[in-house]
Design an enzyme around this catalytic site. Structure first.
Site, PDB file in Angstrom:
ATOM      1  N   GLU A 148       0.854  -1.362  -0.008  1.00 32.91           N
ATOM      2  CA  GLU A 148       0.376   0.511   0.175  1.00 32.91           C
ATOM      3  C   GLU A 148       0.868   1.107  -0.053  1.00 32.91           C
ATOM      4  OE1 GLU A 148      -2.424   0.184   3.575  1.00 32.91           O
ATOM      5  OE2 GLU A 148      -3.504  -1.191   3.148  1.00 32.91           O
TER       6      GLU A 148
ATOM      7  N   GLU B 194     -13.363   5.648  -0.598  1.00 35.80           N
ATOM      8  CA  GLU B 194     -14.699   4.777  -0.244  1.00 35.80           C
ATOM      9  C   GLU B 194     -15.349   5.168   1.017  1.00 35.80           C
ATOM     10  OE1 GLU B 194     -12.428   0.780   0.997  1.00 35.80           O
ATOM     11  OE2 GLU B 194     -11.244   1.813  -0.272  1.00 35.80           O
TER      12      GLU B 194
ATOM     13  N   LYS C 236     -15.336   4.208   4.814  1.00 35.39           N
ATOM     14  CA  LYS C 236     -14.509   3.957   6.275  1.00 35.39           C
ATOM     15  C   LYS C 236     -14.240   4.940   7.066  1.00 35.39           C
ATOM     16  CE  LYS C 236     -10.342   2.577   4.563  1.00 35.39           C
ATOM     17  NZ  LYS C 236      -8.899   2.524   3.850  1.00 35.39           N
TER      18      LYS C 236
ATOM     19  N   GLU D  58      -8.987   9.605   5.166  1.00 32.59           N
ATOM     20  CA  GLU D  58      -9.662   8.077   5.496  1.00 32.59           C
ATOM     21  C   GLU D  58     -10.738   7.261   3.715  1.00 32.59           C
ATOM     22  OE1 GLU D  58      -7.598   5.239   6.534  1.00 32.59           O
ATOM     23  OE2 GLU D  58      -6.233   6.370   7.096  1.00 32.59           O
TER      24      GLU D  58
END
Length: 367
Positions: free
Chosen positions: A252, A306, A309, A315
């Site tokens: 990541e 997203e 999250k 985030e």
């Protein structure tokens, strides 16, 4: 527009580049749409955080390589349960879908759950045994992903060392990797270092932009970006534990396009610079200063923003795309930059950006 799209496709060579496909959201496109999008962009490696059968089925026959995950360490530590999981969630999809790695757990050693830490290696061993027993070991390797926070020291890179209290877990994990020949995976985010100390961390240094660089006094190697320095710090830490036989891969990395007021640097411009510059370097087959002949291997986080999250605003804003398929920003390099052939001069062919290719694809998917 069709001709332009073809230029991008033909100019794109396979890269050591992948994308994290997170799904903590309630508004994402169907995996069949995602499959078409990623194929159009020649992103040929995808990392999941589970083994979603809908996704794995949607990518059947595409040739895209998958990393799948399972964080249920307690269950996977049992040999029978591990085999049952691999039999149900991995084996049925091979070979139609290319599954090349199973990640057991995620950033376990940087957490506080000692039971999980103790279960991590047994779970990895049980999954590997299941993979072997089912005849998949030549295709599927087994690893786990670590935060760079498992390092006690990372600067200069040659001083890299794992946190002393984690040695009891890391040493046997390194031995396992060496035995089964699987990579050591790290999640590395220079954004966090910049966010924590924007006054002392150089923004060009973390964004792969021109800067004077930093010299490691022990090796005399010059680093012009933080990510490569972090990778080499992991290599140094592994060497200190007796291992020079392992490869570090970045499972990541990324940069958020939006953040809270106190999340310095979380902007669209910085996210575009970080990911765009990183992809250009990957396309060059560049290695780190310590390992110049080993091309850096990364999975960018993430494919989509997203919305579910938890945590700070950043985030929910690491995606290259909004859930409707619109790019969050233009990565800013033309199709020919992916590979050495074919190349087009400004006098002979128009410059085709990745964004233009995306628009072509999305016209079919989302309009």
């Amino acid at each position: 527009m069709t001709a332009s799209f073809d230029v991008v496709s033909s100019a794109t060579a396979p890269l050591k580049f992948g994308i994290n496909y997170g799904q903590i959201a309630n508004n994402l496109p169907h995996p069949t749409q995602v499959s078409g999008l990623l194929q159009s962009l020649n992103v040929n490696r995808v990392k999941l955080y589970d083994a979603d059968p809908t996704v794995l089925t949607a990518f059947a026959g595409t040739g895209v390589e998958f990393i799948v995950g399972n964080e249920d360490l307690q269950n996977l530590s049992d040999a029978r349960s591990a085999r049952a999981w691999v039999s149900q969630h991995v084996q049925p999809f091979i070979p139609n879908t290319r599954i090349t790695c199973i990640i057991v757990g995620n950033e376990v050693l940087s957490g506080t759950d000692t039971a999980a830490m103790q279960s991590l290696l047994p779970a990895m061993q049980a999954v590997y045994q299941a993979v072997s027993d089912l005849g998949l070991a030549s295709q599927v390797n087994v690893s786990t992903a670590h935060s760079v926070n498992i390092l006690a020291s990372s600067y200069p890179p040659s001083s890299g060392a794992f946190r002393e209290e984690l040695g009891q877990y890391i040493q046997p994990i390194l031995n396992f990797h060496a035995e089964v020949r699987s990579p050591f995976l790290v999640n590395a985010y220079p954004f966090f270092a910049y966010k924590a100390s924007p006054g002392s961390v150089s923004l060009p240094y973390v964004l792969f932009e021109p800067n004077a660089g930093v010299v490691d006094p022990s090796t005399n190697l010059t680093y012009d970006n933080m990510l490569y320095a972090q990778i080499d710090a992991v290599y140094a830490a592994m060497k200190a534990m007796g291992h020079t036989d392992l490869t570090v891969r970045v499972s990541e990395t990324g940069w958020p396009s939006k953040g809270d007021d106190d999340e310095v640097g979380a902007t669209v411009a910085n996210a575009a610079a970080y990911n765009g510059n990183l992809m250009k370097r990957i396309a060059m087959g560049q290695g780190t200063p310590l390992k110049p002949d080993v091309p850096v291997d990364v999975f960018v986080f993430a494919l989509f923003n997203e919305d579910l999250k938890p945590g700070p605003t950043s985030e929910r804003n690491y995606g290259l795309f909004y859930p409707n398929g619109t790019p969050v920003y233009n990565l800013g390099f033309n199709g020919a930059s992916f590979g050495p052939s074919p190349t087009f001069s400004s006098s002979s062919k128009p410059t085709i950006t990745l964004l233009m290719a995306v628009v072509v694809v999305l016209a079919g998917f989302f309009l």
